[in-house]
Design a protein around this motif. Structure first.
Motif, short mmCIF file in Angstrom:
data_model
loop_
_atom_site.label_atom_id
_atom_site.label_comp_id
_atom_site.label_asym_id
_atom_site.label_seq_id
_atom_site.Cartn_x
_atom_site.Cartn_y
_atom_site.Cartn_z
N ALA A 71 -45.93 102.85 5.19
CA ALA A 71 -46.83 101.91 5.86
C ALA A 71 -48.30 102.20 5.56
CB ALA A 71 -46.60 101.95 7.37
N THR A 72 -48.59 103.40 5.08
CA THR A 72 -49.98 103.76 4.78
C THR A 72 -50.37 103.50 3.34
OG1 THR A 72 -49.53 106.06 4.11
CG2 THR A 72 -49.75 105.63 6.48
N THR A 73 -49.43 103.05 2.50
CA THR A 73 -49.68 103.03 1.06
C THR A 73 -50.18 101.71 0.50
OG1 THR A 73 -47.39 102.40 0.55
CG2 THR A 73 -47.89 104.77 0.70
N ALA A 74 -50.19 100.62 1.26
CA ALA A 74 -50.58 99.31 0.72
C ALA A 74 -52.03 99.34 0.23
CB ALA A 74 -50.42 98.22 1.77
N PRO A 75 -52.28 98.89 -1.00
CA PRO A 75 -53.65 98.86 -1.50
C PRO A 75 -54.57 98.05 -0.59
CG PRO A 75 -52.08 98.40 -3.26
CD PRO A 75 -51.31 98.38 -1.98
N GLY A 76 -55.68 98.64 -0.23
CA GLY A 76 -56.66 97.93 0.59
C GLY A 76 -56.37 97.92 2.06
N TYR A 77 -55.22 98.49 2.48
CA TYR A 77 -54.90 98.48 3.90
C TYR A 77 -55.73 99.53 4.62
CZ TYR A 77 -52.39 98.74 8.31
OH TYR A 77 -52.07 98.74 9.64
N GLN A 78 -56.40 99.14 5.69
CA GLN A 78 -57.25 100.04 6.44
C GLN A 78 -56.51 100.56 7.67
OE1 GLN A 78 -60.40 101.00 5.44
NE2 GLN A 78 -59.86 99.84 3.59
N LEU A 79 -56.32 101.88 7.70
CA LEU A 79 -55.66 102.49 8.84
C LEU A 79 -56.60 102.54 10.03
CD1 LEU A 79 -53.96 105.48 7.03
CD2 LEU A 79 -52.84 103.41 7.86
N GLY A 80 -56.05 102.41 11.23
CA GLY A 80 -56.85 102.51 12.44
C GLY A 80 -57.44 103.90 12.60
N SER A 81 -58.56 103.98 13.27
CA SER A 81 -59.24 105.27 13.43
C SER A 81 -58.43 106.26 14.26
CB SER A 81 -60.61 105.05 14.09
OG SER A 81 -60.45 104.42 15.36
N SER A 82 -57.48 105.75 15.06
CA SER A 82 -56.67 106.62 15.92
C SER A 82 -55.47 107.21 15.20
CB SER A 82 -56.20 105.85 17.15
OG SER A 82 -55.35 104.79 16.77
N PHE A 83 -55.21 106.76 13.98
CA PHE A 83 -54.03 107.21 13.26
C PHE A 83 -54.30 108.57 12.61
CE2 PHE A 83 -51.51 107.44 9.28
CZ PHE A 83 -50.26 107.49 9.84
N ALA A 84 -53.53 109.57 12.99
CA ALA A 84 -53.64 110.92 12.42
C ALA A 84 -52.28 111.27 11.82
CB ALA A 84 -54.03 111.92 13.50
N PRO A 85 -52.13 111.21 10.48
CA PRO A 85 -50.82 111.39 9.86
C PRO A 85 -50.09 112.65 10.28
CG PRO A 85 -52.41 110.61 8.25
CD PRO A 85 -53.18 110.91 9.50
N ALA A 86 -50.78 113.80 10.29
CA ALA A 86 -50.10 115.05 10.64
C ALA A 86 -49.59 115.02 12.08
CB ALA A 86 -51.05 116.23 10.45
N TYR A 87 -50.37 114.45 12.97
CA TYR A 87 -49.98 114.35 14.37
C TYR A 87 -48.74 113.47 14.52
CZ TYR A 87 -50.41 113.25 19.39
OH TYR A 87 -50.18 113.08 20.73
N TYR A 88 -48.71 112.37 13.79
CA TYR A 88 -47.57 111.46 13.86
C TYR A 88 -46.32 112.11 13.26
CZ TYR A 88 -49.87 107.26 15.64
OH TYR A 88 -50.50 106.33 16.43
N LEU A 89 -46.49 112.87 12.19
CA LEU A 89 -45.35 113.57 11.61
C LEU A 89 -44.72 114.53 12.61
CD1 LEU A 89 -46.74 114.40 8.04
CD2 LEU A 89 -44.89 112.81 8.56
N VAL A 90 -45.56 115.25 13.34
CA VAL A 90 -45.08 116.19 14.35
C VAL A 90 -44.42 115.45 15.51
CG1 VAL A 90 -45.78 117.93 16.04
CG2 VAL A 90 -46.72 117.99 13.72
N LEU A 91 -45.04 114.36 15.95
CA LEU A 91 -44.46 113.58 17.04
C LEU A 91 -43.06 113.09 16.69
CD1 LEU A 91 -47.37 111.32 18.37
CD2 LEU A 91 -46.27 113.21 19.57
N PHE A 92 -42.91 112.56 15.48
CA PHE A 92 -41.60 112.07 15.07
C PHE A 92 -40.59 113.22 14.97
CE2 PHE A 92 -43.67 108.11 13.40
CZ PHE A 92 -42.93 107.23 14.16
N ALA A 93 -41.04 114.39 14.54
CA ALA A 93 -40.14 115.54 14.45
C ALA A 93 -39.64 115.95 15.83
CB ALA A 93 -40.85 116.72 13.77
N ILE A 94 -40.55 116.01 16.80
CA ILE A 94 -40.16 116.36 18.17
C ILE A 94 -39.23 115.29 18.74
CG2 ILE A 94 -40.99 116.73 20.53
CD1 ILE A 94 -43.58 117.82 19.26
N GLY A 95 -39.58 114.04 18.51
CA GLY A 95 -38.76 112.94 19.01
C GLY A 95 -37.37 112.93 18.40
N ALA A 96 -37.28 113.20 17.09
CA ALA A 96 -35.97 113.23 16.42
C ALA A 96 -35.12 114.37 16.96
CB ALA A 96 -36.16 113.37 14.91
N LEU A 97 -35.74 115.52 17.19
CA LEU A 97 -35.00 116.67 17.72
C LEU A 97 -34.44 116.36 19.11
CD1 LEU A 97 -34.30 119.67 17.12
CD2 LEU A 97 -36.38 120.27 18.37
N ALA A 98 -35.29 115.76 19.97
CA ALA A 98 -34.86 115.45 21.33
C ALA A 98 -33.80 114.35 21.35
CB ALA A 98 -36.07 115.03 22.17
#
Length: 310
Positions: free
Chosen positions: A51-78
């Protein structure tokens, strides 16, 4: 019971180092067997990164890739743990009749249904805490997957294709990962979801061959029983559909050459699985099933490199 080994590994490091009273809960959540968590997590990570790879796509300022990766890892484990708990609560009487599962905490009586219910609530609470970190659309989308999770244990009683339902369930993260970044759904996410379902049909059919004799005796259905000696031909279908869907998602996103190298290496790994799997050898089936973690890393690496190599 047929002479298959228990799937409880009491010498696993996580089990060995944990306090004695926690060990039945850890085994109930399958924390000693992380492959299921990886298979649940990868579609989330793939979709989020794509979702982050589209040319010219501007990510929101609140998006932090590392934080989201960790969140998904915790969520998947639970949520993987919650899914296993629901599965064992529903299947405890069946599990008693199968040597591989007879020593699971609920089947063996090591834990009561009341204890399992309390543990399930605990795991779902962790999942909820992760969920509220995302946007409203992805929260609603993710929460709706609980219906799939609850229904899954009963599919093996009514259809020879419970692996298809598992695919619907385990790959829901392909939709959620995209929605967490973009707040909507579009074609690449749907392609990842369909491809993931096909991937699950492949690897879980291989996994189901471990239990096919016991399943036939106790009246539980699976694609291993349905496809039988034609399994390898069907693996070609499943893994080809998976590859086509994943490749099309990358093409739609305009990804460059590292992505296509990843697709090529992934295809070679699928070919290796198909041509070497021994469906009457439980050890080999488990080994091939676990090797799908490599597929997850290969595809993720291809997406990541395509987004970052100039």
């Amino acid at each position: 019971m047929t002479k298959t080994s228990s799937d409880i590994k009491n010498d696993h490091l996580i089990i060995h180092l944990s306090p004695a009273w926690t060990r039945p809960y850890l085994r109930l959540a399958r924390l000693d067997r992380p492959i299921g968590t990886w298979l649940l997590l990868f579609p989330c990570w793939w979709s989020m990164m794509l979702a982050t790879t589209a040319p010219g796509y501007q990510l929101g300022s609140s998006f932090a890739p590392a934080y989201y990766l960790v969140l998904f890892a915790i969520g998947a484990l639970a949520m993987r743990g919650a899914g296993c708990t629901i599965n064992d609560m529903a299947d405890r009487d069946y599990d008693k009749k199968v040597a591989r599962t007879a020593t699971r905490p609920l089947a063996s009586g090591e834990l009561s249904m009341k204890q399992a219910t309390a543990f399930l609530i605990f795991q779902l609470s962790i999942g909820l805490l992760v969920l509220i970190q995302f946007n409203s659309f992805s929260m609603i989308l993710a929460a709706s997957a609980i219906i799939l999770v609850i229904c899954y244990p009963f599919m093996k009683r009514i259809t020879y294709w419970p692996q298809a339902w598992l695919g619907l369930t385990f790959n829901w993260g392909a939709l959620v990962g995209w929605a967490a970044v973009r707040g909507e759904l579009s074609l690449p996410a749907l392609l990842l979801y369909i491809g993931g379902i096909a991937w699950t049909l492949g690897y879980d059919t291989i996994y189901a061959h471990q239990d096919k004799e016991d399943d036939a005796l106790i009246g539980v259905k699976s694609t291993a029983l349905r496809l039988g000696r034609h399994t390898q031909s069907w693996l070609i279908v499943f893994y080809s559909l998976c590859t086509i869907c994943f490749a099309t998602a990358g093409w739609v996103m305009g990804l460059i050459w590292p992505f296509w190298i990843g697709i090529g290496v992934m295809s070679l790994h699928f070919i290796w699985q198909i041509t070497t799997v021994k469906i009457d050898n439980a050890h080999d089936c488990l080994s091939k099933f676990k090797s799908n973690r490599i597929i997850g890393w290969i595809f993720l690496a291809g997406i990541f490199m395509a987004a970052n190599v100039k």
